[in-house]
Design an enzyme around this catalytic site. Sequence first.
Site, PDB file in Angstrom:
ATOM      1  N   CYS A 193      27.608  35.950  77.274  1.00  0.00           N
ATOM      2  CA  CYS A 193      26.829  34.746  77.555  1.00  0.00           C
ATOM      3  C   CYS A 193      25.507  35.160  78.188  1.00  0.00           C
ATOM      4  O   CYS A 193      25.450  35.492  79.362  1.00  0.00           O
ATOM      5  CB  CYS A 193      27.597  33.828  78.497  1.00  0.00           C
ATOM      6  SG  CYS A 193      26.722  32.318  78.848  1.00  0.00           S
ATOM      7  N   LEU A 194      24.463  35.152  77.397  1.00  0.00           N
ATOM      8  CA  LEU A 194      23.165  35.610  77.881  1.00  0.00           C
ATOM      9  C   LEU A 194      22.102  34.762  77.186  1.00  0.00           C
ATOM     10  O   LEU A 194      22.093  34.645  75.959  1.00  0.00           O
ATOM     11  CB  LEU A 194      23.001  37.099  77.538  1.00  0.00           C
ATOM     12  CG  LEU A 194      21.743  37.790  78.019  1.00  0.00           C
ATOM     13  CD1 LEU A 194      21.656  37.788  79.543  1.00  0.00           C
ATOM     14  CD2 LEU A 194      21.691  39.231  77.513  1.00  0.00           C
TER      15      LEU A 194
END
Lengths: 505, 150
Positions: free
Chosen positions: B87-88
């Site tokens: 999750c970036l």
Amino acid sequence: MYDDSDGYPSDSYDSDGLDANDSDFDEPIAQAKGKSKSPRVEYESFSSARLQQRVDDDIRTVASIIGLESPIASILLQHFRWNRDRLIERFMDDSATVLADAGEPDVAPSSPNPRPSKRVRLDTPTEFMCAICCDTDPANVFRPRCGHEFCEACWATYVTSKIKEEGQCLFNCIQDGCKTAVDEPSIEKLVTSSVLQRYRDLLLQSYVGTHPNMRFCPHPGCTETVLCSGGRGASLQTEVPTVECGAGHAFCFGCGLDSDHRPIVCKLVEVWLKSAREDAGTSQWIKANTRTCPNCKNSIEKAGGCNRIVCRNCNYQFCWLCMQKWEVHGYNNAVCSTWKEPEKDDAMTAAGQNLEKWLFYFDRFNNHELSSRLDQELVERAEEKVTEVQKSSDLSWIEATFMQTAVDELTKCRRTLKWSYAMAYFLVAGNQKQIFEDIQADLEKAVEDLSQLLEEQVEKDTIKSLRQRMMDKMVYVRMRHEILQRDTAEGLAEGRWEFTIPLDD
Amino acid sequence: MAGLPKRIIKETERLVADPAPGITALPHEDNLRYFDVTIQGPDGSPFANGVFRAELFLPEEYPMAPPKVRFLTKIYHPNIDKLGRICLDILKDKWSPALQIRTVLLSIQALLSSPNPDDPLATDVAKHYKENEKDAQRVSREWTEKYASA
């Protein structure tokens, strides 16, 4: 003519051809609505071109007040969710912060080339490499006002994908971390005309979406937008803000439903439709769509517009709604459309009663929806015949459109009836509901009579009399419709109706 | 490979000639858009001394669309789930075509140093990190030792 004084926001009752030819039909209507004063909502419809103009005007006004170019004003307005006054106020207070927050570069708007309308041909192309595609000799390099140069092809692909794939009209420069929004002249230069059109549509969507008093017409493919001063908040408990867009589509400004749902208020529509959705597909729904003949138990699907059903198998005749024998029932039957509250000492459980009651009203709601479709089909079949007959009779072409006129009227009435059953479901039993259901039954009967006339065979020697009877009936239907609409609207405004669920939550 | 965009060729050349510290990325011979990646756990983080394997794929739309990256080595991190998905923001809505494989991998390495349990992908790990950071870091170290020792 009688389209001015009725309770409708516009001349929704205008029926071409009829008004012009049959002045004797004006009389009863004029009497019926002599004192019509049902509330109406103030509104205005915008075509997409006029909406565009409105948006452009807003942008230009802001641009001239804050002294910036229109494309920048447009970006700032979008950052302020099109709230013109707040933008101007904030800008006057602290223009530097407003500009910085919106990602505007520090360069003054009067810098040498803020509008990238000129193609920049690098003198020494070998020194340039586009960081996106690594092309060292692109045909053109594009430099937006923040100065981040990439080749024009990469810019075009980027902007196109933002608009087409992501559906955005406010997006930043390609450069990682650069907050400068891409302005309209840049977009205009970079993309194809269809993508540019999409961009403009998105801009209008963003404008209307944030505008508290605007709504797009919900009809598929319609590009009209309605501006309405009312139809929000608590007023929705006392009125149904039905509006009609410039293309003639009626819809509710309050909840956005793509149909005129008078007389029932938005909140109840929501509850009703939710229940209907949950019910759809279950055995109850099937029950509401097919019937078994009370005599021979043959399965029957309704294939004609009126409620008089003749069983193919045994020729037994009955009413589609209440299943009563037709000889007893006849066309003149108010009992059929009235819900009888069960006796207090009835052994039925509350839940069982509730389901019965729901099915009763849902059935009638559904029935009108189905009948509307069937009426239209009936007419399409009859129209051919009418055209044929018209050629050999002395009817004018306009006069021969009476069947469609009648169906249009029927469709409107069935829509009202449909929602009136939903409303009746929520009404608390009592005198007021009794009166409501009486008025409803009158319209129901008038509508069924007219629907029945549609099924008559069109013959050369009877067409004139059929037309006369249909027109007479239609005038009556129209009057009953008007009475129901006016009475329910007044009831809402006066707070006369008592509902089984609260309207305010 | 025919039709490989110049951009990808350039990036690959640079990754090989001038690799970012603690990061390797090698394209597959049969698919030059598919990279085997290793990332060293940053010093001072619970992932220090670990070498984490990942895969990176450049989709057809790259660089207009972000690369797809996934950890192959098991890792106890609030922003990386059981399947290794990361999750970036720059791999999603904050992607810019001006970013590169190198910058993406450096960002992932930075994510290892500074987990963000307020925007979690692995909710159980994030909960652990928020409620008892010390204990969560202990688990992260254990996992690093168990699964990511070179």
